[in-house]
Design an enzyme around this catalytic site. Structure first.
Site, PDB file in Angstrom:
ATOM      1  N   THR A 157      -2.053  -0.462  -0.674  1.00  0.00           N
ATOM      2  CA  THR A 157      -2.970   0.034   0.347  1.00  0.00           C
ATOM      3  C   THR A 157      -4.332  -0.612   0.159  1.00  0.00           C
ATOM      4  O   THR A 157      -4.596  -1.272  -0.847  1.00  0.00           O
ATOM      5  CB  THR A 157      -3.065   1.577   0.360  1.00  0.00           C
ATOM      6  OG1 THR A 157      -3.683   1.981   1.578  1.00  0.00           O
ATOM      7  CG2 THR A 157      -3.862   2.110  -0.815  1.00  0.00           C
ATOM      8  N   HIS A 173      -8.646  -0.121   0.365  1.00  0.00           N
ATOM      9  CA  HIS A 173      -9.820   0.746   0.425  1.00  0.00           C
ATOM     10  C   HIS A 173     -11.036  -0.127   0.703  1.00  0.00           C
ATOM     11  O   HIS A 173     -11.121  -1.256   0.206  1.00  0.00           O
ATOM     12  CB  HIS A 173     -10.052   1.476  -0.901  1.00  0.00           C
ATOM     13  CG  HIS A 173      -8.913   2.330  -1.344  1.00  0.00           C
ATOM     14  ND1 HIS A 173      -8.366   3.314  -0.549  1.00  0.00           N
ATOM     15  CD2 HIS A 173      -8.198   2.345  -2.492  1.00  0.00           C
ATOM     16  CE1 HIS A 173      -7.369   3.901  -1.198  1.00  0.00           C
ATOM     17  NE2 HIS A 173      -7.249   3.320  -2.376  1.00  0.00           N
ATOM     18  N   LEU A 223      -6.042  10.661  -1.313  1.00  0.00           N
ATOM     19  CA  LEU A 223      -5.873  10.203   0.068  1.00  0.00           C
ATOM     20  C   LEU A 223      -6.998   9.262   0.474  1.00  0.00           C
ATOM     21  O   LEU A 223      -8.094   9.284  -0.101  1.00  0.00           O
ATOM     22  CB  LEU A 223      -5.790  11.398   1.017  1.00  0.00           C
ATOM     23  CG  LEU A 223      -7.031  12.278   1.209  1.00  0.00           C
ATOM     24  CD1 LEU A 223      -7.974  11.728   2.274  1.00  0.00           C
ATOM     25  CD2 LEU A 223      -6.605  13.694   1.605  1.00  0.00           C
ATOM     26  N   ALA A 224      -6.709   8.446   1.483  1.00  0.00           N
ATOM     27  CA  ALA A 224      -7.696   7.515   2.038  1.00  0.00           C
ATOM     28  C   ALA A 224      -7.646   7.618   3.555  1.00  0.00           C
ATOM     29  O   ALA A 224      -6.652   7.227   4.179  1.00  0.00           O
ATOM     30  CB  ALA A 224      -7.388   6.094   1.589  1.00  0.00           C
ATOM     31  N   CYS A 272       1.411  -0.097   2.844  1.00  0.00           N
ATOM     32  CA  CYS A 272       2.421   0.842   2.338  1.00  0.00           C
ATOM     33  C   CYS A 272       3.830   0.282   2.479  1.00  0.00           C
ATOM     34  O   CYS A 272       4.810   1.028   2.535  1.00  0.00           O
ATOM     35  CB  CYS A 272       2.300   2.199   3.023  1.00  0.00           C
ATOM     36  SG  CYS A 272       0.656   2.893   2.854  1.00  0.00           S
TER      37      CYS A 272
END
Length: 220
Positions: free
Chosen positions: A85, A87, A166-167, A183
């Site tokens: 994932t 960020h 979580l993001a 993902c």
């Protein structure tokens, strides 16, 4: 059971990982030794970074080292579940470091709780979000060809103590998702509150709404 909320602001991923690990280890040890401890919910943002979970596949990262440097991003292999994932600035990251047994929760119920909190935050902005079978996280139009993810979830737990979390894409630069198979999915899109609403959203406002939802669900 009191749960404190901590805001780390914009913090390099490695710093947040070290701090999280420290608090996580301390909570696990205190729990096992019967000593007092604190449950914490951390809110933060990160500079551009990709994280690959334990079960992640290297080939879901579509860039090499030099290309990563060129876009100002780094890659970390980490100990949460899930695949790769992203960020970055404009994305709200939330790391609850809590003892699930204090709240009568198993791991599956906890992940469901995090999803529910985000679904409620989206609803507060007039956005209908939900779950997608066999795909953790929060999705829009999940059962259609227009399925797009607004929030990724990846958790680690030991002795029912959690880290990672979580993001939620708030004002995220979504171009950074085009450099990975988010993902592990190659047939689904990503979105953000900003993209869905057509305007920038105040991060502090989203932080507050998410904090309220998580705490009220935990308190139940």
């Amino acid at each position: 059971m009191k749960t404190s909320v901590v805001d780390w602001g914009l913090i390099p991923y490695s710093d947040s990982w070290n701090r999280q690990t420290e608090w996580f280890d301390a909570l696990v040890h205190a729990k096992l030794d019967g000593k007092p401890y604190e449950n914490r919910i951390v809110m933060c943002e990160h500079p551009h970074v990709y994280t690959l979970g334990r079960s992640g596949k290297e080939n879901n990262m579509l860039l090499g080292e030099e290309q990563l440097k060129a876009i100002g991003a780094t890659l970390y292999h980490i100990d949460r579940g899930g695949d790769i994932t992203y960020h970055g600035p404009g994305q709200l990251v939330c790391y609850p470091i809590i003892n699930l047994e204090d709240f009568g929760l198993g791991l599956k119920e906890y992940v469901h709780l995090l999803e529910e909190a985000v679904i409620r935050v989206c609803a507060s902005y007039g956005i209908t979000a939900g779950r997608l079978e066999k795909a953790t996280g929060v999705w829009l139009d999940g059962d259609s060809p227009r399925a797009r993810k607004i929030c990724a979830i990846g958790v680690r737990s030991s002795h029912y103590v959690t880290m990672h979390g979580l993001a939620l894409n708030v004002n995220t630069d979504l171009r950074y998702f085009s450099y990975i198979n988010p993902c592990g999915f190659i047939d689904k899109g990503v979105t953000s509150l900003q993209k869905e609403l057509g305007r920038e959203v105040a991060m502090d406002e989203v932080k507050h709404r998410l904090q309220v939802e998580i705490q009220s669900l935990l308190d139940r």
